[in-house]
Design an enzyme around this catalytic site. Sequence first.
Site, short mmCIF file in Angstrom:
data_model
loop_
_atom_site.label_atom_id
_atom_site.label_comp_id
_atom_site.label_asym_id
_atom_site.label_seq_id
_atom_site.Cartn_x
_atom_site.Cartn_y
_atom_site.Cartn_z
N LYS A 58 110.14 40.37 -60.13
CA LYS A 58 109.56 40.23 -58.79
C LYS A 58 108.16 40.81 -58.78
O LYS A 58 107.85 41.73 -59.55
CB LYS A 58 110.44 40.96 -57.75
CG LYS A 58 110.65 42.44 -58.09
CD LYS A 58 111.73 43.06 -57.25
CE LYS A 58 112.06 44.47 -57.74
NZ LYS A 58 113.18 45.09 -57.00
N ASP A 257 84.00 59.91 -50.85
CA ASP A 257 84.69 60.48 -49.68
C ASP A 257 85.52 61.70 -50.07
O ASP A 257 85.51 62.72 -49.38
CB ASP A 257 85.59 59.40 -49.07
CG ASP A 257 86.36 59.89 -47.85
OD1 ASP A 257 85.72 60.28 -46.88
OD2 ASP A 257 87.60 59.90 -47.91
N SER A 260 83.43 64.80 -50.55
CA SER A 260 82.55 65.16 -49.44
C SER A 260 83.35 65.71 -48.28
O SER A 260 84.51 65.33 -48.07
CB SER A 260 81.77 63.90 -48.98
OG SER A 260 81.19 64.11 -47.72
N THR A 348 76.14 64.96 -36.02
CA THR A 348 75.46 64.38 -37.18
C THR A 348 73.97 64.24 -36.90
O THR A 348 73.58 63.69 -35.88
CB THR A 348 76.05 63.00 -37.52
OG1 THR A 348 77.43 63.16 -37.87
CG2 THR A 348 75.32 62.36 -38.68
N TYR A 364 66.02 48.26 -52.22
CA TYR A 364 66.51 46.88 -52.23
C TYR A 364 65.59 45.96 -51.44
O TYR A 364 66.02 44.90 -50.99
CB TYR A 364 67.94 46.83 -51.66
CG TYR A 364 68.99 47.25 -52.66
CD1 TYR A 364 69.67 46.31 -53.43
CD2 TYR A 364 69.28 48.59 -52.86
CE1 TYR A 364 70.64 46.69 -54.35
CE2 TYR A 364 70.24 49.00 -53.78
CZ TYR A 364 70.91 48.04 -54.53
OH TYR A 364 71.86 48.42 -55.45
N HIS A 760 90.49 55.68 -38.21
CA HIS A 760 91.42 56.71 -37.76
C HIS A 760 92.78 56.52 -38.43
O HIS A 760 93.21 55.39 -38.66
CB HIS A 760 91.60 56.65 -36.24
CG HIS A 760 90.38 57.06 -35.49
ND1 HIS A 760 90.13 56.66 -34.19
CD2 HIS A 760 89.32 57.82 -35.85
CE1 HIS A 760 88.98 57.17 -33.79
NE2 HIS A 760 88.48 57.87 -34.78
N LEU A 779 98.91 46.17 -20.19
CA LEU A 779 98.22 46.99 -19.19
C LEU A 779 97.65 46.13 -18.07
O LEU A 779 97.71 46.49 -16.89
CB LEU A 779 97.11 47.80 -19.87
CG LEU A 779 97.60 48.96 -20.75
CD1 LEU A 779 96.55 49.34 -21.77
CD2 LEU A 779 97.98 50.17 -19.88
N GLY A 783 98.76 46.06 -13.83
CA GLY A 783 97.83 46.39 -12.75
C GLY A 783 96.70 47.32 -13.15
O GLY A 783 95.87 47.68 -12.30
N PRO A 787 88.94 45.28 -19.00
CA PRO A 787 87.84 44.31 -19.20
C PRO A 787 88.23 43.27 -20.25
O PRO A 787 89.24 43.40 -20.94
CB PRO A 787 86.69 45.19 -19.69
CG PRO A 787 87.35 46.38 -20.31
CD PRO A 787 88.63 46.61 -19.54
#
Length: 1101
Positions: A58, A257, A260, A348, A364, A760, A779, A783, A787
Amino acid sequence: MSAKAISEQTGKEFLYKFICTKPPIQNKFKYARLRPETDWDLLVQEHPWLQTERLVVKPDQLIKRRGKLGLVGVNLDLNGVKEWLKPRLGLETTVGRAKGVLKNFLIEPFVPHRQEEEFYVCIYAAREGDYVLFHHEGGIDVGDVDSKACKFLVEVDGKLGEQDVYNHLLQHVPENRKSILASFIVGLLTLYEELHFTYLEINPLVVTDAGVFVLDMAAKIDATADYICKSKWGDVDFPPPFGREAYPEEAYIADLDAKSGASLKLTILNPKGRIWTMVAGGGASVVYSDTICDLGGVNELANYGEYSGAPSEQQTYDYAKTILSLMTREQHSEGKILIIGGSIANFTNVAATFKGIVRAIKDYQTPLQNHNVSIFVRRGGPNYQEGLRVMGEVGKTTGIPIYVFGTETHMTAIVGMALGHRAIPDQPPMASHTANFLLNASGSPSTPAPSRTASFSDSKSEDTKRTSRSLKHTIPHGRARQEKKRGKATTLFSRHTKSIIWGMQTRAVQGMLDFDYVCSRDEPSVAAMVYPFTGDHKQKFYWGHKEILIPVYKNMADALKKHPEVDVLINFASLRSAYDSTVETMSFSQIRTIAIIAEGIPEALTRRLIKMADEKGVTIIGPATVGGIKPGCYKIGNTGGMLDNILASKLYRPGSVAYVSRSGGMSNELNNIISRTTDGVYEGVAIGGDRYPGSTFMDHVLRYQDTPGVKMIVVLGEIGGTEEYKICTGIKEGRITKPVVIWCIGTCATMFASEVQFGHAGACANEKSETAIAKNQALRDIGAIVPRNFDELGEVIKNVYDDLVCKGVIAPAQEVPPPTVPMDYSWARELGLIRKPASFMTSICDERGQELIYAGMPITEIFKEDMGLGGVLGLLWFQRRLPKHACHFIEMCLMVTADHGPAVSGAHNTIVCARAGKDLISSLTSGLLTIGDRFGGALDAAAKQFSKAFDSSLIAMDFVNKMKKEGKLIMGIGHRVKSINNPDMRVQILKDFVKQNFPATPLLDYALEVEKITTSKKPNLILNVDGFIGVAMVDLLRNCGAFTREEADEYVEIGALNGIFVLGRSMGFIGHYLDQKRLKQGLYRHPWDDISYVLPEHMTM
């Protein structure tokens, strides 16, 4: 990112190695891994059972429902496996909407068994604990196990016993299998907890008379627990989801990452895509991807990624050049778009990160022009004006179209501009510079009162009391019992809130004090700091114009004992120590609110903190958060950014709108949006991006509902989890009556062919109900005011606010300017607002950047060119690269001057000091202090004497006679032991090299003429090693081509040549020190018989 999928092979290895159960686990480690490049002969040699047993084959590539898809070959011999693989191995296939190449297979022994011997077991994590699912019918036809399986919750810190398994999970299992399964499930949960799994499914689990067989397995582990489980996990490979290749560039960014303290993420979705992003912030990166997809760019979106957490200029450069390299590999007929976006940063330095991006753009420049790349930039935060200026300048100098916008432009407006849905303004209005906020607009030197204050001690209205009472009936009985111990506070912060900061976060503390001052608080909100790595002391900060001292304690107990008024902890501890420090703090009942800033705390530890906080009535904000802010009252750490953003977003006084978000950067963006569309923010909280934040959306929405000063609520939800549905329930049941404007980000996720883990940890949907689209629709149906997209969020907020004003619910107050706060010197200098003469000047070394630089040359280049010690000395002493022969000669000088035995004064002093028990530095210094004209210091003097005579055209004989007449010694001439008949081999070695390699040696030749005259008078008046090095160095400086005559003479005059002896002899002195210590020599006392005691006659009588 926390929960990451692992391969079936890795999951089984963990299980086979570490599970402890009574029934034996069969076929342990009995599997073979197959890839297109695998040599069958070697594979069979390594796994001889492949030729003797029936087999199962498999793919092991995170493909769900393989059996249903016909991707499992069952009960085959080895040739059958080969035949089964021919139309599959290394070929492209489609699974759902994802297309990918099948290239990683597992071969295992086939287990003969009956259908009734197949079972299903699954363990998965939830906020309240771990759910164990069991069904007595396993296999590919198990169906909807959520509705069919028996389920048992093992609460956080709870235990699962075999009797629990018997009672709740095994009702439909034959009696002769119950004992085996109960023991296995208990052992499986123990393994699950100890190795920090977040999901573990076995289907089918086969139980026969021979034992337990784990046939198919799927699992995820909490990657943030690596520091806990490393010894057991080893190096775990996290494969990409099927349909997406693993690119080396992704691995490179993941490595950056890991090294750091910042966050750097990259996922390549479509390497041929036209639209590339370089977005700052985990939440903002999702919003930009949503907007691109919403505007029809899903098929052209090339990547998802984010950089955040204050990466350095070099880290941002490395990240940017990786993306620019990827996007300039293939041409696109319409050209390409790079969106450099972001929300308003909290801490930052935007200018520093943009300088890294600008460096990459310059590198570049030609490929970007050749690929017709247009760049759209929108950013805000500390020093963003300088960052935007630098970005605009590079567009002008390179000719690359770069459109630059700041906080005056809606965050995602640049997406519409880039995709042609919105006009590009000719000259976008620029927001005020930081310096503009330093001046008091009222012209009054006095400190004005804030424009609007709220009484946080007022009793609630009767309506609020009634709703509070009604809430008690909606809380589960067990939870109500817990809250009787001590309920959580509705009001977390006031104008009198006092806090303790864990960690030496001086910048964050100063930001809090400046916020306090601009809010006209009577006292600072920071009472003390705790930092275990230093002793108790006081740290200096500014309170407005004056300096104050804030105590720093070594432990939390002392801090809280001396500051009983404190009820808030802001925990800046690292991910490794945040749990322990938070647990310690919760043992003190005075603490009511804790903000945990660290990202990457293992989920199991976070859930324990949540349980403990619920029991003690403590509100936790975070982990993985910037915190929260209550305008006019209190802010957590770096929330709200620098003072210019605090003032621009009117966070120094309360408004009428409260919000809750996951993202810290997006919370600052909400500050901006709300301040531009309403009378401002009343309170805002970023609950954090982890799957299990310490407090939830609903916790804070209910607080806002019960707070009279809050007139409307804004929620920025997110893909993943189900917390937003609790808001639906609250609205439906009438518990939430205030207007709620809500938008869940991550709507793009359903448009991707393969699963994408956003920035996240909690931003990943495990089922349809967790998608942003499903939540937004639910939602909307109940009611809430939802947006159509994030672009419309500000407009919708404004419409709701205007409606509340029209109804008289909100009465906007007149603005009064806040007090001025002086800008810190360091930040003013960073912004280029001030200048002052430097106290020091240096021209040889610069350590400020990512790489150490010697006289303009990066340290990596020095090693790359193998310049050696002589080359480094040339850079640091002479500020230039010396010819190879000059570098080699300097190294030879250091070698021959390294030591001259223990009898010379410098070595003698060093030895005496070492034997007196002094340290290395003291002993070395003692020896160095003896260097002078009489010992070792003759290099400079010899060089000066010989140069002066030679330059004055004195012949050698006249020079010797002149020195004799003046009664002066000729420096560099003479030796106590060596003579013309017993030459110093050190001098001979150097002389041979100089004569062979130096372009000219006029001063050396002159010195040798002098030597002929002096040795004719006395054989030991030879040119000694000091004299030789002195005159040879003058020849080197004057004739190697690297120096002008004036420069060469200056180096002799300022003592550079003696430095060679000092540097060389230091090696010998250190050797003598180490030798004495190694020989364990005792205190030296000079013998009497080597001292001539000559006392005055009158003293001896």
